[in-house]
Every structure is written in structure tokens, then in C-alpha cells.
Scaffold this motif. Structure first.
Motif, PDB file in Angstrom:
ATOM      1  N   ASP A 276       0.857  -1.183   0.000  1.00 17.29           N
ATOM      2  CA  ASP A 276       0.000   0.000   0.000  1.00 17.29           C
ATOM      3  C   ASP A 276       0.890   1.229   0.000  1.00 17.29           C
ATOM      4  O   ASP A 276       1.867   1.303   0.749  1.00 17.29           O
ATOM      5  CB  ASP A 276      -0.897   0.002   1.243  1.00 17.29           C
TER       6      ASP A 276
ATOM      7  N   GLU B 277       0.143   5.143   0.387  1.00 15.98           N
ATOM      8  CA  GLU B 277      -0.928   6.082   0.717  1.00 15.98           C
ATOM      9  C   GLU B 277      -2.262   5.391   0.480  1.00 15.98           C
ATOM     10  O   GLU B 277      -2.518   4.355   1.071  1.00 15.98           O
ATOM     11  CB  GLU B 277      -0.757   7.393  -0.036  1.00 15.98           C
ATOM     12  N   ASP B 278      -3.112   5.914  -0.416  1.00 16.39           N
ATOM     13  CA  ASP B 278      -4.413   5.273  -0.637  1.00 16.39           C
ATOM     14  C   ASP B 278      -4.438   4.460  -1.936  1.00 16.39           C
ATOM     15  O   ASP B 278      -5.490   4.107  -2.429  1.00 16.39           O
ATOM     16  CB  ASP B 278      -5.542   6.304  -0.614  1.00 16.39           C
ATOM     17  N   GLU B 279      -3.261   4.145  -2.457  1.00 14.77           N
ATOM     18  CA  GLU B 279      -3.154   3.343  -3.669  1.00 14.77           C
ATOM     19  C   GLU B 279      -2.401   2.050  -3.365  1.00 14.77           C
ATOM     20  O   GLU B 279      -1.895   1.871  -2.265  1.00 14.77           O
ATOM     21  CB  GLU B 279      -2.445   4.142  -4.766  1.00 14.77           C
TER      22      GLU B 279
ATOM     23  N   ASN C 299      -5.386   2.811  -8.512  1.00 17.76           N
ATOM     24  CA  ASN C 299      -5.902   4.019  -7.865  1.00 17.76           C
ATOM     25  C   ASN C 299      -6.670   3.633  -6.594  1.00 17.76           C
ATOM     26  O   ASN C 299      -6.802   2.442  -6.287  1.00 17.76           O
ATOM     27  CB  ASN C 299      -6.770   4.815  -8.851  1.00 17.76           C
ATOM     28  N   PRO C 300      -7.165   4.607  -5.834  1.00 17.48           N
ATOM     29  CA  PRO C 300      -7.852   4.264  -4.569  1.00 17.48           C
ATOM     30  C   PRO C 300      -9.003   3.262  -4.708  1.00 17.48           C
ATOM     31  O   PRO C 300      -9.153   2.381  -3.862  1.00 17.48           O
ATOM     32  CB  PRO C 300      -8.348   5.613  -4.060  1.00 17.48           C
TER      33      PRO C 300
ATOM     34  N   PHE D  16      -9.007  -0.447  -3.142  1.00 16.71           N
ATOM     35  CA  PHE D  16     -10.102  -0.947  -2.299  1.00 16.71           C
ATOM     36  C   PHE D  16     -10.494  -2.355  -2.753  1.00 16.71           C
ATOM     37  O   PHE D  16     -10.646  -3.273  -1.939  1.00 16.71           O
ATOM     38  CB  PHE D  16     -11.303   0.006  -2.369  1.00 16.71           C
TER      39      PHE D  16
ATOM     40  N   ASN E 106      -7.535  -4.905  -2.023  1.00 15.29           N
ATOM     41  CA  ASN E 106      -7.447  -5.240  -0.603  1.00 15.29           C
ATOM     42  C   ASN E 106      -8.626  -6.102  -0.160  1.00 15.29           C
ATOM     43  O   ASN E 106      -8.485  -6.949   0.715  1.00 15.29           O
ATOM     44  CB  ASN E 106      -7.313  -3.974   0.238  1.00 15.29           C
TER      45      ASN E 106
ATOM     46  N   GLU F 178     -19.382   1.386  -0.666  1.00 13.93           N
ATOM     47  CA  GLU F 178     -18.293   2.287  -0.297  1.00 13.93           C
ATOM     48  C   GLU F 178     -18.275   3.573  -1.119  1.00 13.93           C
ATOM     49  O   GLU F 178     -17.905   4.630  -0.620  1.00 13.93           O
ATOM     50  CB  GLU F 178     -16.961   1.547  -0.464  1.00 13.93           C
ATOM     51  N   TYR F 179     -18.658   3.492  -2.399  1.00 11.14           N
ATOM     52  CA  TYR F 179     -18.533   4.624  -3.322  1.00 11.14           C
ATOM     53  C   TYR F 179     -19.870   5.019  -3.913  1.00 11.14           C
ATOM     54  O   TYR F 179     -20.757   4.186  -4.085  1.00 11.14           O
ATOM     55  CB  TYR F 179     -17.552   4.283  -4.454  1.00 11.14           C
TER      56      TYR F 179
END
Length: 95
Positions: A21, A23-25, A40-41, A45, A48, A67-68
Motif C-alpha cells: 500500500d 498512501e491510498d493506492e 488508484n484508490p 479498495f 485489498n 463504499e462509493y
């Protein structure tokens, strides 16, 4: 062998990929080809989510929708593209 992905397909991370990981990527190293891939984020997601335990396509889609803020049609199209690409590169297994 590449399988057609459906709602009931079980998706899992192969042993041919290591990731970290950032950061958020997520950055993935394909052990077969020695190539680094970045997600990308949203991709991170998804990665993971399936890295914790194998999930069906429907379970992954539902988690993304929860989530989105995305329509189901866009989610399914984008998810199918990502999973197909990851499968083609040998980073995930589809059963």
C-alpha cells in the motif's frame, strides 16, 4: 487459463503477485513478468478486499457500491474491466 467473469465467479489474488500500500493506492509486482502495476484508490479498495479472502464478483460489486457513490451499471463495467485486466496479467485467479 482465462475464464469469463460472472456474478458467481470467485476472485482471488494469485501467489504470483506481491503488493504494498502506498498512501491510498496499491502497487503490485507481477512475479511472472517483473512488472509493477499501480491501482488508484478504488482499485486498491477492490484489491485489498480480495486479498483478505476470495470473493465472488457480486460480493466485490456490492462492497464497491456500498463504499462509493457510483451507479450499478458504471460499477459493473469498470469492475469487469479491472478484473479482466488483472486476470490477463496473472495477478488474480477467476474460478
Amino acid at each position: 487459463m482465462i475464464h469469463k467473469i460472472s456474478d458467481l465467479s470467485v476472485i482471488s489474488v494469485t501467489k504470483e503477485a506481491v503488493h504494498c500500500d502506498v498512501e491510498d493506492e496499491v502497487v503490485i509486482l507481477g512475479l511472472k513478468d517483473g512488472v509493477y502495476y499501480g491501482l488508484n484508490p478504488v482499485g486498491a479498495f477492490i484489491w485489498n478486499n480480495i486479498n483478505q479472502e476470495p470473493k465472488t464478483m457480486a460480493e466485490i460489486r456490492d462492497a464497491v457500491l456500498e463504499e462509493y457513490d457510483v451507479s450499478e451499471e458504471v460499477c459493473e463495467k469498470d469492475l469487469m474491466e479491472l478484473l479482466t485486466e488483472l486476470s490477463d496479467k496473472g495477478l488474480i485467479e477467476v474460478k
